[in-house]
Design a protein around this motif. Sequence first.
Motif, PDB file in Angstrom:
ATOM      1  N   VAL A  14       0.831  -1.203   0.000  1.00  0.00           N
ATOM      2  CA  VAL A  14       0.000   0.000   0.000  1.00  0.00           C
ATOM      3  C   VAL A  14       0.859   1.244   0.000  1.00  0.00           C
ATOM      4  CG1 VAL A  14      -1.883   1.167   1.148  1.00  0.00           C
ATOM      5  CG2 VAL A  14      -1.702  -1.313   1.265  1.00  0.00           C
ATOM      6  N   ASN A  16       0.362   4.430  -0.317  1.00  0.00           N
ATOM      7  CA  ASN A  16      -0.750   5.368  -0.320  1.00  0.00           C
ATOM      8  C   ASN A  16      -0.260   6.770  -0.027  1.00  0.00           C
ATOM      9  OD1 ASN A  16      -1.882   2.906  -0.403  1.00  0.00           O
ATOM     10  ND2 ASN A  16      -2.484   2.870   1.738  1.00  0.00           N
ATOM     11  N   HIS A 187      -1.991  -0.934  -7.472  1.00  0.00           N
ATOM     12  CA  HIS A 187      -2.687   0.342  -7.326  1.00  0.00           C
ATOM     13  C   HIS A 187      -2.276   1.220  -8.499  1.00  0.00           C
ATOM     14  CE1 HIS A 187       0.884   2.642  -6.086  1.00  0.00           C
ATOM     15  NE2 HIS A 187       1.217   1.573  -5.387  1.00  0.00           N
ATOM     16  N   TYR A 288     -10.174   5.941  -3.576  1.00  0.00           N
ATOM     17  CA  TYR A 288      -9.342   5.313  -2.545  1.00  0.00           C
ATOM     18  C   TYR A 288      -8.776   3.983  -3.056  1.00  0.00           C
ATOM     19  CZ  TYR A 288      -8.038   3.454   2.066  1.00  0.00           C
ATOM     20  OH  TYR A 288      -7.350   2.930   3.131  1.00  0.00           O
ATOM     21  N   SER A 292      -4.809   3.030  -3.511  1.00  0.00           N
ATOM     22  CA  SER A 292      -4.242   2.176  -2.464  1.00  0.00           C
ATOM     23  C   SER A 292      -4.242   0.697  -2.812  1.00  0.00           C
ATOM     24  CB  SER A 292      -5.026   2.358  -1.161  1.00  0.00           C
ATOM     25  OG  SER A 292      -6.318   1.784  -1.269  1.00  0.00           O
ATOM     26  N   PHE A 316      -5.284   6.007   5.523  1.00  0.00           N
ATOM     27  CA  PHE A 316      -4.598   6.070   4.217  1.00  0.00           C
ATOM     28  C   PHE A 316      -3.188   6.574   4.493  1.00  0.00           C
ATOM     29  CE2 PHE A 316      -3.396   7.424   0.056  1.00  0.00           C
ATOM     30  CZ  PHE A 316      -4.198   6.713  -0.827  1.00  0.00           C
TER      31      PHE A 316
END
Length: 323
Positions: A14, A16, A187, A288, A292, A316
């Motif tokens: 992730v 993010n 992602h 989102y 992510s 996040f």
Amino acid sequence: MGCGSSKVLPESSVKNGYVSFVKSVVGYSHKIKGLDDELQNCKGTQKDFWSVVQSSGGTGTQAPSRILLPTGQDGQRHNKVAKYKAKFDPRVTARYDIKALIGRGSFSRVVRVEHRATRQPFAIKMMEVEAREGREVCDSELGVLRRVSHLNVVQLVEVFQSPQRVYMVLELATGGELFDRVIAKGHFTERDATRALQMTLAGVGYFHSLGITHRDLKPENLLYYHPGADSRLLVTDFGLASFGNRDPGGDWSMTTTCGTPEYMAPEVVLRMPYSCQVDMWALGVIAYILLSGSMPFEDDSRPRLYRAILRGRYSFHGEVSCC
């Protein structure tokens, strides 16, 4: 409680973070003016996605000295095509050659077809309308598709109707679901996410201007027209769509609880009157996911999931690459 089963995103690395760009992208959408009557008794348990999957054509190399009978997956596909060909109205098969079964929903089957005269490929969504629920879903989707014409909304080509079934001829999207591209990449970069959201917002802003609320926006209902990186994105599956009513104050008014739980806005969860803004909430969830590779609200327990949505509890962290 209306719901549709949703796919599960794999765990990702992730990376993010920086999402301020979303604010400027969401600003692209505008508020809605004219509204029509809301369709009643929308059945949210219906997961009528017609996600179009590319089918391989051909069965491999064949020796010229013999005929190879279809076996295995090819044989199964052959049998499915034959089965659904038999169900098609002769008016449809006279104009279109049925090629492959490519999707199914609660009340529908989707096949890839080819126009006999032009050889152009299309998708036909065959909907069963004898049962009341199937008829309501069909009426909802057909009511929308007959009104819309936009590069980022799936296009209706023509319709064949009988007492038992309705056949919607649609443009064929062969690039797969947005969901699948997220899974393939883990992602999106910020640039890729922005482009996907801009195309989606262009379609959503268009049908909002016509008084239409989708009510089931999610990556599985966003299809790429072709497999290339420059493909346009199409909003599809209007089986839960609504034509909203204005209340005396001039606001939207819808009350039916429907959609896919992970994408439901708080007012839908609370069974309160809601507006087209529920689509914007779903787009926030999609943003989102794009950045992510995971979902902001996810829990095997439906009550815990709804509590998380109502409290706005999500996190996040990390950074997203811009290119």
